[in-house]
Design a protein around this motif. Structure first.
Motif, short mmCIF file in Angstrom:
data_model
loop_
_atom_site.label_atom_id
_atom_site.label_comp_id
_atom_site.label_asym_id
_atom_site.label_seq_id
_atom_site.Cartn_x
_atom_site.Cartn_y
_atom_site.Cartn_z
N PHE A 131 0.85 -1.20 0.00
CA PHE A 131 0.00 0.00 0.00
C PHE A 131 0.88 1.25 0.00
O PHE A 131 2.03 1.18 0.39
CB PHE A 131 -0.87 0.04 1.26
CG PHE A 131 -1.88 -1.07 1.36
CD1 PHE A 131 -3.21 -0.83 1.09
CD2 PHE A 131 -1.49 -2.36 1.72
CE1 PHE A 131 -4.15 -1.85 1.19
CE2 PHE A 131 -2.42 -3.38 1.82
CZ PHE A 131 -3.76 -3.13 1.55
N THR B 24 0.91 5.22 1.56
CA THR B 24 0.26 6.07 2.56
C THR B 24 0.75 7.51 2.36
O THR B 24 1.78 7.73 1.71
CB THR B 24 0.62 5.58 3.97
OG1 THR B 24 2.04 5.46 4.06
CG2 THR B 24 -0.02 4.23 4.26
N LYS C 193 -1.07 2.52 8.94
CA LYS C 193 -1.11 1.07 8.75
C LYS C 193 -2.12 0.44 9.69
O LYS C 193 -2.77 -0.54 9.34
CB LYS C 193 0.27 0.45 8.89
CG LYS C 193 0.90 0.44 10.27
CD LYS C 193 2.20 -0.38 10.20
CE LYS C 193 3.03 -0.28 11.45
NZ LYS C 193 4.23 -1.12 11.38
N ILE D 53 -5.37 0.91 8.03
CA ILE D 53 -5.54 -0.04 6.93
C ILE D 53 -6.09 -1.36 7.46
O ILE D 53 -6.95 -1.99 6.85
CB ILE D 53 -4.19 -0.23 6.18
CG1 ILE D 53 -3.87 1.04 5.38
CG2 ILE D 53 -4.25 -1.43 5.25
CD1 ILE D 53 -2.45 1.09 4.83
N SER E 225 -9.57 -0.92 8.25
CA SER E 225 -10.32 -0.86 6.99
C SER E 225 -10.52 -2.24 6.39
O SER E 225 -11.09 -2.36 5.31
CB SER E 225 -9.57 0.02 5.98
OG SER E 225 -9.31 1.29 6.54
N TYR F 68 -0.74 -5.91 5.42
CA TYR F 68 -0.18 -4.73 4.77
C TYR F 68 1.35 -4.76 4.80
O TYR F 68 1.95 -5.20 5.77
CB TYR F 68 -0.65 -3.48 5.50
CG TYR F 68 0.31 -2.29 5.52
CD1 TYR F 68 0.20 -1.27 4.58
CD2 TYR F 68 1.32 -2.19 6.49
CE1 TYR F 68 1.07 -0.17 4.61
CE2 TYR F 68 2.19 -1.10 6.52
CZ TYR F 68 2.05 -0.10 5.58
OH TYR F 68 2.91 0.98 5.62
#
Length: 599
Positions: free
Chosen positions: A164, A166, A202, A205, A208, A213
């Motif tokens: 990912f 950020t 993180k 994430i 979410s 991750y």
RNA sequence: GGGGGCGUAGCUCAGUUGGUUAGAGCGCUGCCCUGUCACGGCAGAGGCCGAGGGUUCGAGUCCCUUCGCUCCCGCCA
């Protein structure tokens, strides 16, 4: 024929003999014999010997070439005359007889040569980083860095992690290091901060619902530099996982690191299974929370042997304060006066009053040296047996409150190991450090502080934790966090934790450390809300990429494995950062300078 | 912010007890050199001895201040 090249400089072999080729690269080294001229032409891929003699149509031009000029060479590949092959070069069987030259980029006198291994001052190397990067060692380090990061990515993805990105412009956070700030044009007087790590992102994430991750994440901290700490910015392998225990994180990360190290260590042994060492044990045995396990020395508590003994300095300290302990640093093979005195002098140069020692030698099996004389042979022998030492060995002693003397005891252990040649070389010795204290006593402010990471989950029954009050100070200070470090060869490679995902526990933890709830709400409101609306238990870790590469490249300094590093004063000498900006830029940002007065 | 080390040619370094004109290697410039790969030979250019002040008949050298680089401490949830 291609405009610039048909082959790279490292590509040509005997099978190419007879071909007309075109090469392009830098004039690495020129050997002008008058009637015969050799040019080692270098590019990213290798080195080729180009040769010219008066029969070449461009001989006169060839004679004008200088080091580091970039040229295009046309010529014919031919076998080197018997006896002149260079076995050190992959292209050493052939050479290119030059028939055409085009200068693509000339160079003036060089501030530092690319050829050779000579050392250069750091400021010149940084100012002319592009020259330094042409050199073999640095060029190789950077390529290795790329390969290591590639390998890490593949290994992480193979374990089901997803990468990912950020934000880089984010909010300042109150804990931790100093932030780098970026003023907002649209919001006068407000600032973004560059992330010290994508810690909150993180975790968000995970909240979410993404489960696993990772990111090769840039991190920014405005702190002073060290050899193993870049000023300003560095990279972490940032990892976070949901529904995991500490063991799950270990099982996910350990194989990645071990695999990467085995892949790039060049045959050096790597710890097959990283041992777990409790923080408290590490401090006691090694005097540090980042022990170098290549050094076999383990310290031991020998307070009992000095209590009431004839060595009054220690005996009186022990009687005077129950917190005082005496630790022994065993020194196998160090049993001679010269070595012990050298260590004593070293201790004094470190600002210590001295370093007590006992050594055992033939004829003085009861112990020799001033300490032994006062303690007597019985106690001396008991200590020797406790420490597992024999005649020919020595032991050093540090006394006081452990939390005061570990700062010296740790380095002393390193010094003994290094001086006596006990430290294994050419290996990578890993361990996990676990059970970090959650809180610590701040003597200066007379309050309880977070010991390391405020977002870690306390390793304690939740209901009991929530019921703690100010009277439970001793209990609070004994709480461990579910937090862990990876250490390799005495270097802290990473730090991680099972996070505190329960808002009420987090509020309680911050309350214990003296942070009121409204402050928590204000600074971590987004995080708290996220945790209040269905947060999974989660945890992770963040190994330092630069340090991993540094270890695998065998370098002692991070600047040797970073493309464009800043110097110790956080300046980029090549780009000229930081720099002044125009009044217009400042006006737009609503900033007026208030500079310190020059003296 | 504090402590240690270093600062002499473009670079790496030497420089005696304070004493004539500050040296070497690499690099650079010129000349010579047809089998080198750290090529070789000859000649040459290149120095505010980090800067400022002081002691002295005289300072690269001794003293003070300062600047730069570096390593460490503080700092680095």
């Amino acid at each position: 024929m291609h405009r610039y090249r048909t082959h790279t400089c490292g590509a040509l072999r005997e099978s190419d003999i007879g071909k007309d080729v075109r090469l392009a690269g830098w004039c690495h080294r020129i050997r002008d014999h008058g009637g015969l001229l050799f040019i080692d032409l270098r590019d990213h891929y290798g080195l080729a010997q180009v040769v010219a003699d008066p029969e070449s149509p461009v001989f006169k031009l060839a004679e004008t070439l200088r080091s580091e000029w970039v040229v295009r060479i046309d010529g014919k590949v031919r076998r080197r005359p018997a006896g002149t092959e260079n076995p050190d070069l992959p292209t050493g069987a052939i050479e290119v007889f030059v028939t055409g030259i085009e200068v693509l980029g000339s160079a003036g006198e060089l501030p530092m040569p690319v050829f050779g291994e000579q050392e250069y001052p750091e400021d010149i190397r940084l100012r002319y980083r592009f020259l330094d990067l042409r050199r073999d060692r640095l060029h190789g380090n950077i390529m290795k860095r790329g390969a290591i990061i590639d390998s890490i990515r593949h290994r992480m993805k193979a374990q089901g992690f997803f990468e990912f990105q950020t934000p880089i412009l984010t909010a300042s956070s109150p804990e931790g290091a100093r932030d780098y700030l970026v003023p907002s044009r649209i919001h006068p007087g407000k600032f973004y901060a560059l992330p010290q790590a994508p810690q909150q992102f993180k975790q968000l994430i995970m909240v979410s619902g993404f489960d696993r991750y990772f990111q090769i994440a840039p991190c920014f901290r405005d702190e002073d530099a060290r050899a193993d700490r870049s000023p300003g910015e560095f990279y972490q392998l940032d990892v976070e996982m949901s529904f995991v225990t500490q063991e799950d994180v270990f099982e996910a990360v350990e194989p990645v690191l071990r695999g990467v190290f085995e892949e790039f260590a060049g045959g050096k042994p790597v710890t097959p299974k990283f041992p777990l060492i409790a923080y408290a044990d590490s401090m006691r045995q090694y005097g540090t929370d980042k022990p170098d396990l290549r050094n076999p020395i383990k310290m031991q508590d020998v307070t009992a042997h000095f209590r009431g003994s004839g060595f009054k300095i220690f005996a009186n300290m022990i009687d005077g304060d129950s917190a005082v302990e005496v630790w022994a640093i065993p020194a196998p093979t160090g049993g001679n006066r010269a070595f012990c005195d050298r260590m004593n002098s070293w201790a004094q140069s470190e600002g210590q009053p001295g370093l007590g020692y006992i050594f055992w030698r033939e004829g003085e099996e009861g112990g020799a040296g001033p300490v032994a004389k006062n303690v007597g042979p019985e106690r001396t022998t008991a200590m020797r047996e406790q420490l597992g030492l024999k005649v020919g060995d020595a032991a050093f002693f540090v006394a006081g409150k452990p939390k005061d003397f570990v700062k010296f005891a740790g380095p002393a252990r390193n010094k003994v190991g290094a001086e006596l040649g006990l430290v294994a070389k050419d290996r990578f010795d890993f361990c996990w450090i676990v059970d970090f204290p959650m809180f610590e006593w701040n003597e200066e402010d007379k309050k309880i502080d977070f010991s390391h990471n405020p977002f870690s989950m306390p390793n304690m029954d939740v209901e009991k934790f929530l019921k703690l009050d100010a009277g439970d100070q001793e209990k609070i200070l004994s709480i461990k966090a579910i937090q862990y470090d990876i250490v390799c060869n005495g270097i802290e490679l990473s730090s991680g934790a099972i996070r505190n995902h329960r808002p009420e526990v987090m509020k309680k933890a911050f309350a214990i450390a003296g942070y009121p709830e409204d402050m928590l709400e204000q600074k971590f409101g987004g995080m708290l809300h996220a945790l209040s609306l269905g947060a999974p238990p989660h945890g992770g870790i963040a190994p330092g990429i630069d340090r991993i590469v540094m270890l695998l490249c065998g370098e002692e300094n991070l600047r040797e494995v970073v493309l464009f590093p800043m110097n110790q004063r956080a300046e980029d000498l090549l780009m000229g950062a930081p720099s002044e900006v125009t009044p217009k830029q400042l006006r737009e940002l609503h900033i007026r300078l208030n500079l310190p007065e020059k003296t």
